[in-house]
Scaffold this active site. Structure first.
Site, mmCIF file in Angstrom:
data_model
loop_
_atom_site.group_PDB
_atom_site.id
_atom_site.type_symbol
_atom_site.label_atom_id
_atom_site.label_comp_id
_atom_site.label_asym_id
_atom_site.label_seq_id
_atom_site.Cartn_x
_atom_site.Cartn_y
_atom_site.Cartn_z
ATOM 1 N N GLU A 162 0.814 -1.231 0.000
ATOM 2 C CA GLU A 162 0.000 0.000 0.000
ATOM 3 C C GLU A 162 0.845 1.278 0.000
ATOM 4 O O GLU A 162 0.872 2.028 0.975
ATOM 5 C CB GLU A 162 -0.985 -0.030 1.185
ATOM 6 N N GLU B 243 -4.892 -9.028 -0.687
ATOM 7 C CA GLU B 243 -5.243 -8.831 0.727
ATOM 8 C C GLU B 243 -6.718 -8.503 0.892
ATOM 9 O O GLU B 243 -7.271 -7.687 0.150
ATOM 10 C CB GLU B 243 -4.392 -7.708 1.339
#
Ligand SMILES: *[C@@H]1O[C@H](CO)[C@@H](O)[C@H](O)[C@H]1NC(C)=O
Ligand SMILES: *[C@@H]1O[C@H](CO)[C@@H](O)[C@H](O)[C@H]1NC(C)=O
Ligand SMILES: *[C@@H]1O[C@H](CO)[C@@H](O)[C@H](O)[C@H]1NC(C)=O
Ligand SMILES: *[C@@H]1O[C@H](CO)[C@@H](O)[C@H](O)[C@H]1NC(C)=O
Ligand SMILES: *[C@@H]1O[C@H](CO)[C@@H](O)[C@H](O)[C@H]1NC(C)=O
Ligand SMILES: *[C@@H]1O[C@H](CO)[C@@H](O)[C@H](O)[C@H]1NC(C)=O
Ligand SMILES: *[C@@H]1O[C@H](CO)[C@@H](O)[C@H](O)[C@H]1NC(C)=O
Length: 533
Positions: free
Chosen positions: A257, A362
């Site tokens: 991220e 994820e």
């Protein structure tokens, strides 16, 4: 309790008869919960094996809000067209000649938190958990994500080679106690139990603070320019150390991220990258380093962030550094925000880069501040997984990796108290673990859609209901056709036709069904087909 017997008759030189029985779910209903969890203890755990379909019939597996878990049934194809009236019915048609992406797999993450919870169990129960996820009596997972160093799901923040500082050549790169005590034992058992080869995706959340502009694990940060090569080497050393433990790394992502550290969106371990900076790092540092190494087959996945990172990050990266695309094998996407970010961004990426794949790396439930962290028996959360997996698969995603493999009843441990849910929750006394509805949601895909399966088109041929059921279909290397159907509403009947055969199902409310049957060879009358017997 339902016991289903399985009979194999192998006619080789003699007849061998093997009867295999599924152990059914040991249900437990928590007060005021939508559905049940299935309890595993040191002497009992539910399991189930896939029934290989035979010609002329199909096998169905059903799970539902009202408590069914992989209920297995074998039925003959129907060749009449009667459709029950009185309630909802849908008609679907599979078109096996229109094919899409090839599947890579399904799995979850070996975080420190997962390792701590797993290690807290009796060894017999540890083994049951790994079998439940990876064996042929379980979900047959074939992918794992493993953090490079710590994440928020650790008891403290850490990275490798934290000392000495400013160590450009990484002279003190050793793995952490967490690798030796938690991740290795878990990964070794996974690799041992799994029937298929497990593809491992490795990801850094934050490098050691001295490589970063803010000298910290979280907050606004960038990689210092002088450590661009060092950060590439940091990944190489991780791959080498894991390979030395017989844990092969299949892919690395280019930092978890990356947008978090640019806008300070997370309280946990991050490293901020703008698209332009990351393009430079991939093209001039990571790419050449990896491709010139012994591990040149390890795949590079970029983004590893929410879907919006495709239009607002990946496209900019490729625009700034067009040649970086030559080092990139795929795009990794996360689940959070999928309900508001349209899946069309996945279609556009596939259209623009047909030789790159998209992998979901994820997902977890219970992330919003107003939500419960762990919700034992939540069918809504299973539904959320099911909807997202079907949507992703129908938009070219090649696999789906869940987050923590197991957590405690609080949803941790997590060093910034970012507690969330997991498909397996460990009881407080460590004597049992609970398989949540999300566990079965994953299995409806992972167990029946092996690596190499090809998605095929499903045509909607009418429905008298407000909303259609969700569906996705594959041709598998087992020479079968697999269809997954999800019903989020009331009871309804569903007819699925495929090359003249008809599957007729009565789907109970809030249920998911996986259907499997032998694929008819569509080139049956083709002279070019080799008949070997
Ligand atoms: C383990 O689970 C089984 C099945 O639910 C149950 O019969 C048995 O009593 C449990 N054992 C313990 C020690 O709780
Ligand atoms: C090397 O790292 C270890 C921790 O892994 C640390 O204890 C040690 O002081 C470091 N060595 C140097 C020379 O900084
Ligand atoms: C790092 O390694 C390179 C190549 O071996 C060497 O030239 C350089 O002096 C080293 N840097 C430091 C700070 O040790
Ligand atoms: C792997 O499996 C073998 C045979 O079942 C067993 O002896 C061995 O201990 C297992 N290793 C691990 C790490 O689980
Ligand atoms: C290998 O390294 C050389 C020089 O360091 C570089 O020019 C070349 O592009 C690299 N090869 C690959 C496949 O990246
Ligand atoms: C599609 O729907 C039409 C009209 O309801 C029906 O006549 C036809 O048999 C259906 N086709 C299939 C393949 O189910
Ligand atoms: C699938 O069919 C092909 C072609 O007939 C055959 O070679 C292959 O062994 C079959 N695979 C399985 C798993 O049965």
């Amino acid at each position: 309790m339902e016991v289903i017997s399985k009979l194999f008759v192998l006619t080789l030189l003699s007849c061998v008869i093997d009867i295999k029985t599924d152990n059914p779910c040991a249900p437990k209903q928590f007060p005021q919960r939508e559905s049940v969890v299935c309890v595993c203890n040191a002497t009992y755990c539910d399991d189930f094996i896939r029934e290989a379909p035979e010609e002329g019939s199909y096998v169905t597996y059903t799970s539902s809000k009202d408590g069914m878990r992989f209920k297995k049934e074998v039925r003959s194809f129907q060749n009449n067209d009667e459709q029950k009236s009185g309630h909802c019915h849908d008609s679907l048609e599979i078109d096996p000649s229109t094919t899409y992406q090839s599947v890579e797999g399904f799995g979850s993450a070996v975080t420190d938190a997962a390792g701590i919870n797993w290690k807290s169990l009796d060894p017999a129960l540890q083994y049951e958990m790994i079998k439940s996820y990876f064996s042929e009596e379980g979900l047959e997972y074939n992918m794992v994500r493993v953090p490079i160093g710590g994440t928020d799901f650790s008891t403290h923040p850490y990275a490798y080679n934290e000392l000495p500082e400013d160590d450009i050549n990484l002279t003190n790169y050793t793995l952490a106690p967490e690798d030796y005590q938690l991740k290795f034992p878990m990964l070794h058992q996974i690799l041992n139990v799994s029937a298929e080869s497990v593809h491992i995706v490795a990801t850094t959340w934050s490098p050691p603070p001295w490589m970063k502009t803010n000298d910290d694990y979280s907050g606004y940060s960038r990689l210092k320019k002088e450590y661009y090569q060092t950060y590439a080497d940091y990944h190489m050393k991780f791959i080498e150390k894991y390979e030395a433990e017989d844990i092969p790394i299949w892919a690395i992502t280019t930092t978890n991220e990356p947008v978090n550290g640019v806008f300070n969106l997370a309280s946990f371990n991050t490293l901020g990258w703008t698209a332009k900076e990351l393009g430079n790092w991939i093209l001039n540092y990571l790419g050449p380093t990896l491709r010139n190494s012994t591990y040149d087959n390890v795949k590079i996945l970029t983004c590893d962030d929410q879907r919006y990172s495709i239009p607002f990050f990946f496209n900019i990266l490729i625009n700034e550094y067009p040649e970086a695309i030559n080092y990139i094998d795929g795009i990794a996407v996360h689940f959070y925000g999928d309900k508001i970010i349209p899946a069309s961004v996945l279609d556009i990426a596939t259209k623009n880069h047909p030789d790159k794949f998209i992998l979901a790396t994820e997902a977890c439930e219970g992330t919003m501040p107003w939500e419960e962290d762990v919700s034992l028996g939540s069918w809504s959360r299973a539904n959320s997984y099911i909807s997202d997996i079907i949507e992703d698969l129908n938009h070219h995603v090649v696999g789906w990796i869940d987050w923590n493999m197991c957590l405690n009843t609080q949803g941790g441990p997590n060093w910034v108290s970012n507690f969330v849910d997991s498909p397996i929750i460990i009881s407080d006394d460590k004597q049992e673990f609970y398989k949540q509805p999300m566990f079965y949601a994953m299995g409806h895909f992972s167990k029946f859609i092996p690596r190499g399966s090809i998605r095929v088109k499903v045509k909607e041929n009418g429905s008298n209901c407000h909303s259609s059921i969700q569906h996705v279909a594959f041709l598998t290397p087992r020479n079968t056709t697999v269809v997954v159907l999800a019903n989020r509403g009331d009871q309804r009947s569903v007819k699925v036709t495929c090359q003249g055969d008809t599957v007729a199902l009565d789907m109970s409310e809030h249920s998911i069904v996986t259907v499997e049957f032998v694929t008819k060879n569509e080139f049956n009358n083709d002279n070019s087909l080799e008949v070997t017997d």
